[in-house]
Design an enzyme around this catalytic site. Structure first.
Site, PDB file in Angstrom:
ATOM      1  N   GLY A   1       0.823  -1.198   0.000  1.00  0.00           N
ATOM      2  CA  GLY A   1       0.000   0.000   0.000  1.00  0.00           C
ATOM      3  C   GLY A   1       0.854   1.243   0.000  1.00  0.00           C
TER       4      GLY A   1
ATOM      5  N   ILE B   1     -20.682  18.937  18.645  1.00  0.00           N
ATOM      6  CA  ILE B   1     -21.429  20.195  18.773  1.00  0.00           C
ATOM      7  C   ILE B   1     -22.879  20.006  18.349  1.00  0.00           C
ATOM      8  CG2 ILE B   1     -21.653  22.519  17.765  1.00  0.00           C
ATOM      9  CD1 ILE B   1     -18.503  22.537  17.718  1.00  0.00           C
TER      10      ILE B   1
ATOM     11  N   GLU C   1      -2.735   7.933  -0.275  1.00  0.00           N
ATOM     12  CA  GLU C   1      -1.548   8.758  -0.577  1.00  0.00           C
ATOM     13  C   GLU C   1      -0.487   8.582   0.519  1.00  0.00           C
ATOM     14  OE1 GLU C   1      -2.981   9.173  -3.216  1.00  0.00           O
ATOM     15  OE2 GLU C   1      -3.362  11.220  -3.826  1.00  0.00           O
TER      16      GLU C   1
ATOM     17  N   GLU D   1       1.123   7.153   9.454  1.00  0.00           N
ATOM     18  CA  GLU D   1       2.325   6.509   9.989  1.00  0.00           C
ATOM     19  C   GLU D   1       3.485   6.591   8.995  1.00  0.00           C
ATOM     20  OE1 GLU D   1      -0.965   5.792  12.247  1.00  0.00           O
ATOM     21  OE2 GLU D   1      -0.817   5.169  10.149  1.00  0.00           O
TER      22      GLU D   1
END
Length: 405
Positions: free
Chosen positions: A137, A357, A383, A387
């Site tokens: 990946g 909220i 992208e 990490e």
């Protein structure tokens, strides 16, 4: 706007007009139809046509190939607008302008650019970036898809010798726009990594090539209307002219350069989504009441809004700084990773506060902050994960210090 005039094909004055038109399109045409996109899992055809007519499929493609020729400093200003609505809209043309298109712009041969870029810029060709695999990946070095060279020699018995071909075998996963793609920019290993490089090349594979099979559309947590799917390549034969840059060793560099540029763009997208979440939060806090008074009068709600505003402002400044450093060539490695890391994590935090909220209302489908909360989660993954960005930043700084000694 921080652009470097010497490198910009579009003047700041002209760009402001493009930016204003884009903002108007997003706010007046797309925002009112977000729930339609959510319900149908599709960007309506008329919105797609409007985006094509505005040149959005090729805004970052150079003008000589039919694009608008925006540089990255201008790109991020548009991306902050795209982030303000359903991320599916940007996904339609994101790979054309970004990771797929930029591989061709930066590394393609003149023949390859002539063959593909005008169609990509116009939106007649949807280009898809086929890098990610089940076992590879954020780090392309783990790539298992293989491309094997087959010499034209073996076909001379039939009187045909068209030079070397390549045969590609492998599986790609989570490939954006795969169900609608006309062209796959495919990363494949041509040899084991060695002293000469990682052995990864890039090939231009038409979607209708024999042996290309696109899987079922993925069912995802969010980003309805942004289609991804697996793509299988089984004995897919392409000519040597499909090898990007005409070189086996261009691939890894093309991937790293395109991803680094894309990281700045994704960071800007995150800022746009965070800005929308903030705007929705402020509007809700000003109007919704609890015990007879607007919840925005409560200090703890004000504190959450303050944290949102601070994050958005910091992210916007960081994106613009990183884009300027990319355009000038000062930093095309650390700054993109820092921008993506901070801005995507910030957007997740701002979206989380927005749901808080809104209270129970924020958990309801068809409320904008519920969609944003799900959509921005992906920004911390693709992208290159957060990490991976930390490894690039930390490792890069340490290596730079070591080189100085």
């Amino acid at each position: 706007m921080t652009t470097t005039a010497a490198t910009a094909e579009v003047s700041d004055e002209d760009f402001q007009e493009i930016l204003a038109q884009t903002r108007s399109f997003i706010r007046s045409a797309v925002v009112p139809r977000e729930n339609e996109i959510l319900a149908t899992d599709q960007v309506p055809d008329d919105l797609r046509e409007q985006a094509k007519n505005m040149g959005l499929f090729g805004y970052a493609i150079p003008q000589q190939w039919g694009g608008l020729g925006l540089n990255l400093a201008q790109d991020v200003e548009l991306a902050m607008e795209f982030g303000y609505t359903s991320l599916a809209l940007r996904s339609m043309f994101g790979t054309n302008n970004g990771i797929a298109g930029q591989v061709l712009v930066g590394f393609g041969t003149d023949e390859q650019k002539t063959r593909w870029l005008e169609g990509i810029a116009s939106g007649d060709v949807v280009a898809s970036f086929a890098l990610t695999e089940p076992g590879a990946g954020s780090n392309p070095a783990g790539l298992r898809t293989k491309a094997v060279r087959i010499g034209g020699q073996e076909r001379t018995d039939r009187g045909i010798d068209t030079g070397d071909d390549w045969v590609i075998n492998g599986q790609k996963r989570f490939i954006t726009n795969a169900p609608t793609a006309n062209l796959f920019v495919v990363f494949a290993r041509t040899r084991p990594a060695d002293a000469d490089g990682p052995g990864i090349a890039v090939f231009l594979v038409p979607a209708d090539a024999a042996g290309v099979e696109v899987g079922a559309k993925d069912a995802k947590m969010g980003q309805e209307g942004a289609w991804t799917a697996d793509v299988n390549f089984t004995d897919v034969r392409v000519p040597n002219s499909a090898l990007v840059g005409g070189s086996e060793d261009v691939g890894y560099r093309a991937a790293m350069t395109s991803l680094a540029r894309g990281r700045v763009h994704i960071a800007a997208l995150a800022v746009g989504s965070a800005q929308r979440a903030l705007d929705e939060s402020v509007a809700y806090a000003a109007a919704a009441t609890q015990g007879g008074q607007p919840i925005g009068s409560f200090q703890l709600v004000q504190a959450m809004i303050a944290d949102q505003q601070t994050g958005v402002m910091a992210g916007r400044a960081l994106v613009r700084d990183a884009a300027a450093k990319w355009v000038s060539g000062e930093d095309r490695r650390i700054a993109p990773s820092a921008a993506k890391l901070f801005c995507t994590e910030m957007a997740g935090n701002v979206a989380d506060l927005a749901v808080q909220i809104h209270g129970g209302t924020g958990y309801m489908r068809e409320v904008p902050v519920e969609r944003i909360y799900r959509e921005v989660r992906l920004l911390r993954l693709y992208e290159g994960t957060s990490e991976i960005q930390r490894l690039i930043i930390g490792g890069g700084l340490v290596k730079a210090a070591q080189r100085q000694h």
